[in-house]
Design an enzyme around this catalytic site. Sequence first.
Site, mmCIF file in Angstrom:
data_model
loop_
_atom_site.group_PDB
_atom_site.id
_atom_site.type_symbol
_atom_site.label_atom_id
_atom_site.label_comp_id
_atom_site.label_asym_id
_atom_site.label_seq_id
_atom_site.Cartn_x
_atom_site.Cartn_y
_atom_site.Cartn_z
ATOM 1 N N CYS A 2 -18.974 26.466 -9.379
ATOM 2 C CA CYS A 2 -20.049 26.170 -10.333
ATOM 3 C C CYS A 2 -19.994 27.023 -11.596
ATOM 4 O O CYS A 2 -20.464 26.609 -12.649
ATOM 5 C CB CYS A 2 -21.408 26.337 -9.658
ATOM 6 S SG CYS A 2 -21.713 25.118 -8.367
ATOM 7 N N HIS A 42 -26.233 25.897 -15.785
ATOM 8 C CA HIS A 42 -25.506 25.059 -14.839
ATOM 9 C C HIS A 42 -26.499 24.149 -14.135
ATOM 10 O O HIS A 42 -27.571 24.583 -13.709
ATOM 11 C CB HIS A 42 -24.775 25.944 -13.823
ATOM 12 C CG HIS A 42 -24.367 25.220 -12.585
ATOM 13 N ND1 HIS A 42 -23.601 24.073 -12.618
ATOM 14 C CD2 HIS A 42 -24.619 25.459 -11.268
ATOM 15 C CE1 HIS A 42 -23.404 23.648 -11.387
ATOM 16 N NE2 HIS A 42 -24.020 24.466 -10.552
ATOM 17 N N ASN A 76 -25.239 17.420 -9.672
ATOM 18 C CA ASN A 76 -24.508 18.668 -9.880
ATOM 19 C C ASN A 76 -23.022 18.339 -9.964
ATOM 20 O O ASN A 76 -22.405 17.951 -8.973
ATOM 21 C CB ASN A 76 -24.790 19.624 -8.718
ATOM 22 C CG ASN A 76 -24.048 20.946 -8.844
ATOM 23 O OD1 ASN A 76 -23.157 21.118 -9.669
ATOM 24 N ND2 ASN A 76 -24.421 21.896 -8.003
#
Length: 335
Positions: free
Chosen positions: A115, A262, A292
Amino acid sequence: MYTSKITGLGYYVPENVVTNDDLKQWMDTSDEWIQERTGIKERRWIDPKTEDTTAVMGAKAARIAIERAGLTKDDIDFIVFATLSPDMYFPGGGVQVQEMLDMPTIGALDVRNQCSGFIYSMSVADQFIKTGMYKNILVIGAENHSGGLERSTRGRGVTVIFGDGAGAAVLSRSEDASRGILSSHLHSEGKHATKLVLEGPSTQRWVPEILEKNDPEDQTYFPYMDGQFVFKHAITRFSEAINEGLEANNLQKEDIDMLIPHQANLRIAQFIQKKFQLPNDKVYNNIMKYGNTTAASVIIALTEAWEKGKIKDNDLVVLAAFGSGFTWGSVIIKW
């Protein structure tokens, strides 16, 4: 000493839209359940009948970014490719993009920081430019999650979250020290590695062992996440990374013009927004429609925000991410 400036941005997501209601065909869930916990309404998943892969999507985003930078493929000196889902175990996606774009035999580096992969990649590219080694660097974040998710009620806690897509940025050399990337800040804490993990197959658990065991209850080849534990650490580390970047540049939270976090969970982003007392127009979120996308999420969101005119010259832009590893970091940019 040179500075690096973003001169081109691009992103690509698959056409195939998967809504929360669509997920009902595989698992016991609902639109209300997913939105309440994540803020996600839909995501893009690659249609297996198309040509899209992690590298293909990365190349598509890269073409847009290079064109917007006013450059050609031959002007790019180096590639940094961030992903946790490469097309092959090896080699990585960077060399595939080099071939797909018919580039010269430039270097290609793959970053495996999940991530926070794009944040780490931006920092790496920035250092190469600051030292004078390269002039124009292509930085890509791309992910194909959908093919490796457990599409069942057992796996819904992870599966509902992730989407596919890619984004790219061109970083170019600049002699204007007042603009561009001001600083980057990177951290890790490996003791929590198993809280967000995909264990196998790996060198610790090769495919023959998995096949021989043939255990239908084995979940180690699907992603695992301790959601509450990750959430708790994410909100702490996000804040630390943002504050570290501001302090390093003698800035205050009031100086932030745009925060691109993020896109892990809308609730995390909202918590950070509230903590830093930022109005809605100073934080950009798109997890609602893409889910995501891990290493691609920050660059997709940054590109969208820029395309919509939400980022202007001389704006202070803060990028921040937290994820598996644990790894986290921030990049402070004067646009």
